[in-house]
Every structure is written in structure tokens, then in C-alpha cells.
Design an enzyme around this catalytic site. Structure first.
Site, PDB file in Angstrom:
ATOM      1  CG  ASP A 139       1.701 -42.080  28.769  1.00  0.00           C
ATOM      2  OD1 ASP A 139       2.930 -42.849  28.378  1.00  0.00           O
ATOM      3  OD2 ASP A 139       1.711 -41.482  29.718  1.00  0.00           O
TER       4      ASP A 139
ATOM      5  CD  GLU B 134       5.741 -41.847  26.421  1.00  0.00           C
ATOM      6  OE1 GLU B 134       4.888 -40.986  26.236  1.00  0.00           O
ATOM      7  OE2 GLU B 134       6.577 -42.084  27.479  1.00  0.00           O
TER       8      GLU B 134
ATOM      9  CG  ASP C 167      -0.005 -41.272  33.371  1.00  0.00           C
ATOM     10  OD1 ASP C 167       0.979 -42.095  33.381  1.00  0.00           O
ATOM     11  OD2 ASP C 167      -0.626 -40.575  34.179  1.00  0.00           O
TER      12      ASP C 167
END
Lengths: 194, 194
Positions: A7, A68, A141
Site C-alpha cells: 500500500d 495499490e 496501511d
């Protein structure tokens, strides 16, 4: 198959390694967050993230990396930094010959919770359930990085099959077009053929 | 001082090396554009750019790297790719311990043409004039990379002095605040002092 989920972010970059087993079985191997100081310059923040991600790649030897995909919807400045952090992760993977796939936040949410609009708490709860974790990975996260890895493990076989089918269809269309063109040429210039 | 200017982009990434001499004298050392295929995946495009930029850093040994600062004004998708390309360039510089400074397009235009709103043709014309080039560097990304390097050579001494002055002022403010706090504490608790 082992997947490193990332992430991306300059201030907090979530990293999660998940092993996929038979069917939908998944196992958490490692999870953490890399932080870089907000007052450091961009180049050194990217270097900090890159070094740590490379360390994880060396240590955990994932077979693929799931990152992501960022959209510049809310804060453009933050989105740029996030895109750059994701870029250096993709670069580190490419240097090692690892495949990198970008998944959107809604694909990740849909994969782990069944809804593309699930909130953070729901994603964290599902990540804990799927990986049999007793405590929630913190900050969010870290949980997101694990969700990304799970999403990749579950989506990738389907995505790869789809891409293959599309490539086959495109190849067939090319062959067909080439045949049509050859036939048209032949009709125009019948003497040229032997 | 030798500067590598980079106009980042995934499809075309402009690279220009400029030597600064006495006063405002500048000399073009090298200029080119790195291209990556639009149908390649992002990770491999970033790898292509990173490899080529590292080759330039090894070959020309610049003392600093100047990168165009990207804003997501027009096309967010393109801006993200541009930001990522700039990110891998900054990373390559940081790995070599080279300072990286980001300059905005208007700073670059103002540096070489006197106007922050100069058009592409004007920037190219000034780059040719300043570097004594007989033909225009093509495409525009190549000329922009040279303009970035010139902008850096001319702005950097001023920017560095300004940053130093700001750091000194901040340090003085910190010292002053600490003294005020100590005085206030002393006034509240006169017995604590010896």
C-alpha cells in the site's frame, strides 16, 4: 504462491507478505509499515522506501508484487507522492524480474469483503478473519497491504486467464484481417499470384 | 558545475547535460530523449527510464540533477506516469548521493526566457541561443531538459543561499523561543533556579 502486497505512501508504506495455499487458504508471513520523515527531501524518502522494499524482496522472496493503483481524487499532492512511492516499488520488482500488478482500492475491497465500497474497519476485520490474526494489523496501511496480497492471490489466476484469452482473440483477429487483405490483393491483381 | 536536466515522462523522457562556466556561460554536453513503448507495462517502462538515466549519470557524472516538478493539472493519468518517471530519476540520483532539485515549468521558462508564461517555441529558441546550438533539439522534451539544467545552474546558488538564510532565521527563532520559555519558567518558579 507468495505475494508481497504494497500500500504505497511516502509517510507510511504498508508491506504485507501472504502465502496462498490450496483453494482460498491464505497465510500471513509478515506485515509492517515503512515510514519516511515528512521533512526529508523526496529523493531520500523514495530511497528509504526502495531500500526497505528491496530488503523485503530479498528476505521473503515473493513470486509477485501487488501494488495499490492510485487515483488523484482527493489530494493531488498526496496522490503524486503515493504514485511515486508505488513507482519505486514497481521498479524494484522489475529489476528482480518479478511480475507487478496494480489493483484498485475497490478491487481489493471487493476481493476480501465482497463489496467494493467496504470501509477500513470492514477490510481490517476480513483480513484478520481470512489470515486468522488475533490482533488487527496497525496502522490501516498494514492491513491494506495484506488485503492487496490476498486480492492478488485470488484475482490473478482469473486475470491471467482473461489476458491470455484476450491475446488469443487479438491474434485471431490479426490473422483474419491479414487473410482478408491478402484475398483483396489477390482479387485486384490476380496475375501476381502463382 | 555539470547538471543533468530531466523532463520526466513515460513515453518520452528528455535528458540534457549542461556545464556551467563563469557567470552565465553554459555549454551543452549531451541531449537526448529516452522512449519507452506505450504498450509495455508500467514497471518495465520505469525500469527502462531508470537504466538509461543511470547510464547517463555514469557516463556524464553530473554534480546535480534537476527534474521538472509535475502538477496534475491537465490529464491526471499522464501526470501520474510523469510523477513516477520523475520519482525513479530522483531515486537513481539519491542512490549516487547526487542532490536532486525539482523546478516548476514556470521557473524554468522564467529562467531561460524571462517570462514564466513563455511558449515551447520561445523556450527552444532561447535554449538554442544560450547554448549556441545550430539546430533545435527535438522533440520539445529534449529542449526542456536542457532548459531545466540551465535553470538549475542559474537558480541554484540563489536558492541555496536563501535556504541557508531561512535555516539560520529558524534557528534564531528557536533559540529566542527557548529563552522566552526559560524566562517564563524562571518567573513562575524563582526557587528552582540556582
Amino acid at each position: 504462491m507468495r505475494v508481497l502486497g504494497v500500500d504505497p505512501g511516502l509517510t507510511r508504506c504498508g508491506l504485507g507478505v501472504v502465502d496462498g495455499g490450496k483453494g482460498r487458504a491464505v497465510r500471513c508471513v509478515a506485515v509492517d509499515v515503512v515510514r519516511t520523515p515528512p521533512d526529508a527531501d523526496l529523493a531520500h524518502r523514495l530511497l528509504g522506501i526502495s531500500d526497505e522494499v528491496e530488503r523485503w524482496m530479498d528476505k521473503y522472496k515473493p513470486a509477485a508484487v501487488a501494488v495499490e493503483r492510485v487515483f488523484a481524487q482527493h489530494n493531488v499532492r498526496t496522490a503524486m507522492g503515493t504514485a511515486q512511492a508505488g513507482g519505486v516499488v514497481a521498479l524494484a520488482a522489475a529489476r528482480r524480474g518479478l511480475p507487478v500488478v496494480f489493483h484498485t482500492p475497490s478491487e481489493v475491497k471487493a476481493a476480501v469483503s465482497g463489496s467494493g465500497r467496504a470501509d477500513k474497519a470492514q477490510v481490517t476485520a476480513m483480513v484478520m478473519r481470512l489470515l486468522n490474526l488475533e490482533v488487527a494489523p496497525k496502522p490501516a496501511d498494514a492491513a491494506d497491504a495484506l488485503a492487496l496480497a490476498i486480492c492478488h492471490l485470488w484475482r490473478e489466476p482469473m486475470r491471467a486467464r482473461l489476458a491470455e484469452a484476450e491475446a488469443r482473440a487479438a491474434e485471431m483477429a490479426r490473422t483474419h484481417k491479414a487473410r482478408l487483405a491478402a484475398a483483396a490483393k489477390q482479387a485486384k491483381n490476380p496475375g501476381a499470384a502463382r
